[in-house]
Design an enzyme around this catalytic site. Structure first.
Site, PDB file in Angstrom:
ATOM      1  N   THR A 265       0.840  -1.203   0.000  1.00 38.29           N
ATOM      2  CA  THR A 265       0.000   0.000   0.000  1.00 38.29           C
ATOM      3  C   THR A 265       0.875   1.252   0.000  1.00 38.29           C
ATOM      4  O   THR A 265       2.071   1.175  -0.284  1.00 38.29           O
ATOM      5  CB  THR A 265      -0.998  -0.020   1.181  1.00 38.29           C
ATOM      6  OG1 THR A 265      -1.915   1.060   1.030  1.00 38.29           O
ATOM      7  CG2 THR A 265      -0.320   0.106   2.539  1.00 38.29           C
ATOM      8  N   ASN A 266       0.309   2.399   0.273  1.00 32.42           N
ATOM      9  CA  ASN A 266       1.061   3.660   0.256  1.00 32.42           C
ATOM     10  C   ASN A 266       0.617   4.552   1.407  1.00 32.42           C
ATOM     11  O   ASN A 266      -0.225   4.161   2.208  1.00 32.42           O
ATOM     12  CB  ASN A 266       0.866   4.348  -1.103  1.00 32.42           C
ATOM     13  CG  ASN A 266      -0.601   4.591  -1.380  1.00 32.42           C
ATOM     14  OD1 ASN A 266      -1.253   5.351  -0.686  1.00 32.42           O
ATOM     15  ND2 ASN A 266      -1.147   3.903  -2.372  1.00 32.42           N
ATOM     16  N   ARG A 267       1.166   5.758   1.467  1.00 33.36           N
ATOM     17  CA  ARG A 267       0.968   6.594   2.647  1.00 33.36           C
ATOM     18  C   ARG A 267      -0.277   7.485   2.592  1.00 33.36           C
ATOM     19  O   ARG A 267      -0.437   8.377   3.409  1.00 33.36           O
ATOM     20  CB  ARG A 267       2.177   7.514   2.836  1.00 33.36           C
ATOM     21  CG  ARG A 267       3.469   6.785   3.093  1.00 33.36           C
ATOM     22  CD  ARG A 267       4.577   7.825   3.294  1.00 33.36           C
ATOM     23  NE  ARG A 267       5.908   7.232   3.169  1.00 33.36           N
ATOM     24  CZ  ARG A 267       6.509   6.575   4.145  1.00 33.36           C
ATOM     25  NH1 ARG A 267       5.919   6.417   5.302  1.00 33.36           N
ATOM     26  NH2 ARG A 267       7.719   6.086   3.950  1.00 33.36           N
ATOM     27  N   SER A 268      -1.152   7.272   1.622  1.00 34.61           N
ATOM     28  CA  SER A 268      -2.312   8.169   1.508  1.00 34.61           C
ATOM     29  C   SER A 268      -3.259   8.013   2.697  1.00 34.61           C
ATOM     30  O   SER A 268      -3.574   6.898   3.107  1.00 34.61           O
ATOM     31  CB  SER A 268      -3.069   7.856   0.213  1.00 34.61           C
ATOM     32  OG  SER A 268      -4.295   8.523   0.215  1.00 34.61           O
TER      33      SER A 268
END
Ligand code: CTP
Length: 408
Positions: A212-215
């Site tokens: 996943t990512n940091r959003s």
């Protein structure tokens, strides 16, 4: 901003949730509204006029026969209050007052004011569940809905009797959000359908692990609020979010990019605007393991990734039954060559506007409450915004969308 300078009439009726109406009055005042409070006789048994006078800095009204002073003039209180209101909120509204409003009885100040008030009506019921579920109450709800009233709640939870059930007044913040939505109904995006993507997608590696990512999804949620406040019917297609989704927004929760893609296309018909604020993973593990991957003696693990669909690019190229949404807006989160990269993305994805932000800046971008962005239009127009709360950035983006729709 939508509550700034608005005149809100807040009716409070006699239930234990009346104490929460004080918090609602305070939140409305903090949002810039001028709040006039009407207490029924039963409400004064739970809370005092002084409570609300202290919070609103205005006289509190209780008497149907009273006169009120407006400038030099003396007027009948309920006529004056009804004329001035932009929105009439009744929170909490008891079964008794719901019946009164449905029947149009004017035997107290609240009833008489409701009959004289052309402003939209927002109702936050609170009562025991058997009273709420009673066919008489439900019939009154239907009559009021048919007449255009909006309901928020009641919610499920602990009731005054100690029992658990449906009948708790909606939380003040939820009522405030719904007040914003109702006030916005005739705004620049009235009758427009807006689909917004938000959050960082989760791409499964095995049943317990994801890429996943940091959003945080804050920007997407702010855009949904701003579009709702401008009168749009908003559908928020979101991957996990770090913030709650406010009232008045339809949600479709997804996890992966493929799920997000399918959800967006399932609601795209008749959509006027698509805003892609999600941080969609460009790649996903080629073969998600069915069982948890065990490390064993392995010192190195190679994961093969395959491309995910580009949701925004596909929407822009959409040419089925109905045409592409008339306005498609994207985001470009960049760490270098901001303008060049954003412009290239706008061109390759055939966007009408792109919101460019440099995610390396302190206090802006992923997870932050503020954002510093540049709005780039396909006709070359550029607008550099200062560091602003994400809600204000969202309002500017939505205002631009409204202008673009006006020109089409
Ligand atoms: N986007 C999308 N589907 C994808 C990837 C991105 O809809 N598979 C959308 C995002 O919501 C955003 C815009 O496209 O509005 C730009 O996304 P970004 O990840 O910054 O750009 P990419 O096109 O993926 O390019 P790169 O990763 O090379 O910077």
């Amino acid at each position: 901003m939508i509550l700034q300078g608005k005149r809100i009439l807040l009716g409070v009726t006699g239930g234990i949730a009346a104490y929460k109406a004080a918090d609602l009055a305070s939140k409305l005042v903090q949002a810039g509204a001028q709040v006039d409070v009407i207490l029924t006789a039963a409400a004064t048994a739970f809370v005092t006029p002084l409570t609300f006078e202290s919070l609103t800095h205005r006289a509190v009204h209780t008497d149907v026969l009273a006169m009120a002073t407006v400038g030099e003039k003396r007027e009948i209180a309920h006529i004056m209050l009804a004329k001035a209101a932009d929105l009439f909120v009744v929170a909490p509204v008891t079964a008794q007052t719901l019946a009164k409003l449905a029947l149009g009885l004017a035997d107290d100040l609240l009833g008489a004011t409701a009959l004289s008030c052309p402003a939209p009506l927002l109702l936050a019921p609170a009562m025991e569940s058997h009273m709420w579920e009673h066919p008489a109450t439900q019939e009154h709800v239907r009559i009021l809905r048919d007449r255009g009233a909006t309901f928020v709640g009641p919610a499920m939870g602990r009731l005054a009797s100690g029992a658990l059930g449906v009948g708790r007044m909606a939380e003040p913040l939820d009522i405030l959000e719904m007040a914003r939505a109702v006030l916005g109904r005739s705004g620049p995006l009235a009758r427009r359908r807006v689909v917004i993507t938000a959050g960082g997608t989760l791409e499964p590696l095995d049943p317990v692990r994801v890429l996943t990512n940091r959003s945080s999804g804050k920007m997407g949620v702010a855009l949904a609020q701003a579009a709702r406040d401008a009168g749009a019917a908003v559908i928020l297609v979101h991957a996990p979010l770090a913030v709650p989704v406010p009232q008045g927004i339809e949600v479709i929760a997804v996890r992966s990019a493929v799920e997000m893609h399918d959800a967006v296309f399932s609601v795209l018909g008749n959509t006027d605007v698509l805003i892609g604020a999600a941080a969609v993973a460009d790649f996903r593990p080629a073969d998600a393991a069915v069982q948890k991957i065990k490390k064993g003696e392995t010192q190195e693990l190679l994961v093969r990734l395959v491309r995910n669909p580009d949701i925004l690019a596909e929407v822009s190229a959409y040419r089925q039954e109905r045409d592409r949404p008339r306005v498609v807006v994207g985001f470009a989160a960049e760490t270098e060559d901001l303008l060049k990269n954003a412009q290239a993305k706008m061109a390759t994805k055939h966007l009408d506007m792109i919101v460019a932000n440099d995610v390396t800046q302190v206090g802006s971008g992923f997870g932050a409450d503020d954002n510093r962005v540049i709005l780039l239009h396909k006709d070359g127009k550029q607008e550099m915004l200062p560091l602003l709360p994400k809600m204000e950035v969202a309002e500017r983006v939505v205002a631009q969308v409204g202008e673009m729709l006006g020109k089409i």
